[in-house]
Design a protein around this motif. Structure first.
Motif, short mmCIF file in Angstrom:
data_model
loop_
_atom_site.label_atom_id
_atom_site.label_comp_id
_atom_site.label_asym_id
_atom_site.label_seq_id
_atom_site.Cartn_x
_atom_site.Cartn_y
_atom_site.Cartn_z
N PRO A 9 42.28 76.54 16.09
CA PRO A 9 41.33 77.27 16.29
C PRO A 9 41.20 78.18 15.60
CG PRO A 9 42.79 77.72 18.47
CD PRO A 9 43.19 76.70 17.49
N HIS A 35 43.15 82.42 28.85
CA HIS A 35 42.99 81.71 27.69
C HIS A 35 42.54 82.02 26.70
CE1 HIS A 35 41.39 77.07 26.70
NE2 HIS A 35 41.68 77.21 26.05
N ASN A 70 41.44 80.57 23.57
CA ASN A 70 40.00 80.58 22.66
C ASN A 70 39.41 80.74 23.18
OD1 ASN A 70 43.18 78.97 22.99
ND2 ASN A 70 41.73 77.10 21.59
N GLN A 71 39.47 80.92 24.65
CA GLN A 71 38.09 81.30 25.56
C GLN A 71 37.77 83.15 24.60
OE1 GLN A 71 38.43 80.90 28.91
NE2 GLN A 71 38.19 78.55 29.00
N THR A 111 51.49 76.65 24.41
CA THR A 111 50.33 75.76 23.59
C THR A 111 49.69 74.44 24.14
OG1 THR A 111 51.89 74.80 22.55
CG2 THR A 111 50.59 77.35 21.54
N LEU A 165 37.51 83.57 21.63
CA LEU A 165 37.10 84.33 19.87
C LEU A 165 35.88 84.92 19.87
CD1 LEU A 165 38.14 80.49 18.73
CD2 LEU A 165 39.32 82.59 17.89
N LYS A 177 46.47 80.81 14.88
CA LYS A 177 47.32 79.64 14.36
C LYS A 177 48.89 80.34 14.35
CE LYS A 177 47.48 76.92 9.74
NZ LYS A 177 47.13 77.20 8.10
N GLY A 223 40.67 84.50 15.31
CA GLY A 223 41.08 82.77 15.07
C GLY A 223 42.57 83.07 15.40
N GLN A 228 45.63 74.78 22.36
CA GLN A 228 44.92 75.24 23.29
C GLN A 228 46.02 76.54 22.95
OE1 GLN A 228 41.74 75.41 23.93
NE2 GLN A 228 41.23 74.26 22.78
N TYR A 229 45.70 77.23 23.38
CA TYR A 229 46.13 78.79 23.15
C TYR A 229 46.25 79.23 25.17
CZ TYR A 229 48.61 78.74 18.05
OH TYR A 229 49.25 77.98 17.49
#
Length: 264
Positions: free
Chosen positions: A210, A30, A32-33, A12, A35, A237, A235, A19-20
């Protein structure tokens, strides 16, 4: 595009939102890209995070023989109060235990599903809070070794929770809390040996995740059991991937699984 590798805890980066990154031996994703993209996971085999063999995973990404042998899975990992390196006393590997236990540790309060007390190495702040899905956290004490952090946690958990309800955390069913007030209230319960390490003046750290859509009724995913899973990522979390159909995948709970990931 297809990726394949053994699952380990997502890396992270602290930003708003977090950002994960899913890191494999020779590549990374990556997350987050991804989603709103459809992901297809296929279980390939096991790979113990220690011996690298295709053996059933017992706990924490390790096969059974490694779990009961290596210092990274010793009891003091989950129960810091059992640490003995400060006494020069070996559990499984004194050199490793000194390296990990004899460094600054933080006892903290985090609010994920509720206010809870926890312990982490100072070097793991705020990573530990992110991994727990906490949207706010605060340090209580900073002590020079793991043992002092452990006995402080034991004393405080008589007055505050020490577990996270993962379903509440993922549903975002949480309330805002005044962690400064909690810290000040709990000060009286800190053991005498750790009283001098109490942190008087600090503020809460807030964390944004995110997440586009929270699950109403989270359903846990185990790659080995289902074999193949496909879903739209909505998402991330804690260490959980959240999908559109209420399926959630705890990456830590699937450590040691080799999977292939197709991205549409």
């Amino acid at each position: 595009m297809t990726y394949q590798g053994v699952l380990t805890k997502m890396t992270t980066e602290f930003s708003q939102p977090i950002q994960y990154y899913l890191v494999f031996e020779n590549d990374f994703i990556h997350m987050n890209q991804l989603l709103n993209k459809t992901l297809r996971f296929q279980f390939v085999k096991h790979q113990c995070l220690n011996c690298k063999l295709d053996k059933p995973i017992y706990r924490q990404g390790f096969c059974k023989s490694c779990f009961f042998d290596i210092p990274q899975a010793a009891d003091w990992i989950m129960k810091p109060e059992l640490s003995t390196a400060h006494l020069d006393k070996e559990d499984r590997d004194l050199d490793y235990e000194k390296k990990v236990q004899l460094q600054p540790h933080i006892v903290y309060l985090a609010n994920s599903s509720n206010v809870k007390v926890g312990v982490t190495r100072k070097s793991q702040v705020p990573t530990r809070w992110i991994d727990q899905g906490a949207h706010e956290a605060i340090e209580i004490v900073e002590v020079p070794n793991r043992y002092l952090a452990g006995i402080t946690e034991v004393a405080l958990k008589a007055h505050v929770a020490d577990k996270t309800n993962w379903r509440k955390m993922l549903k975002n069913d949480v309330e805002e809390e005044n962690l400064v007030a909690w810290r000040n209230t709990l000060k009286q319960y800190i053991p005498q040996e750790a009283q001098q390490y109490f942190i008087e003046n600090n503020s809460e750290t807030t964390i944004e995740f995110p997440v586009l859509q929270y699950p109403e009724k989270p359903k846990s995913l185990n790659f080995e059991k289902v074999g193949v899973y496909e879903g739209v990522l909505k998402g991330i979390k804690g260490q959980y991937l959240i999908f559109e159909d209420n399926t959630v995948c705890n990456i830590r709970g699937n450590e040691g699984s080799v999977v292939s990931i197709d991205i549409e």
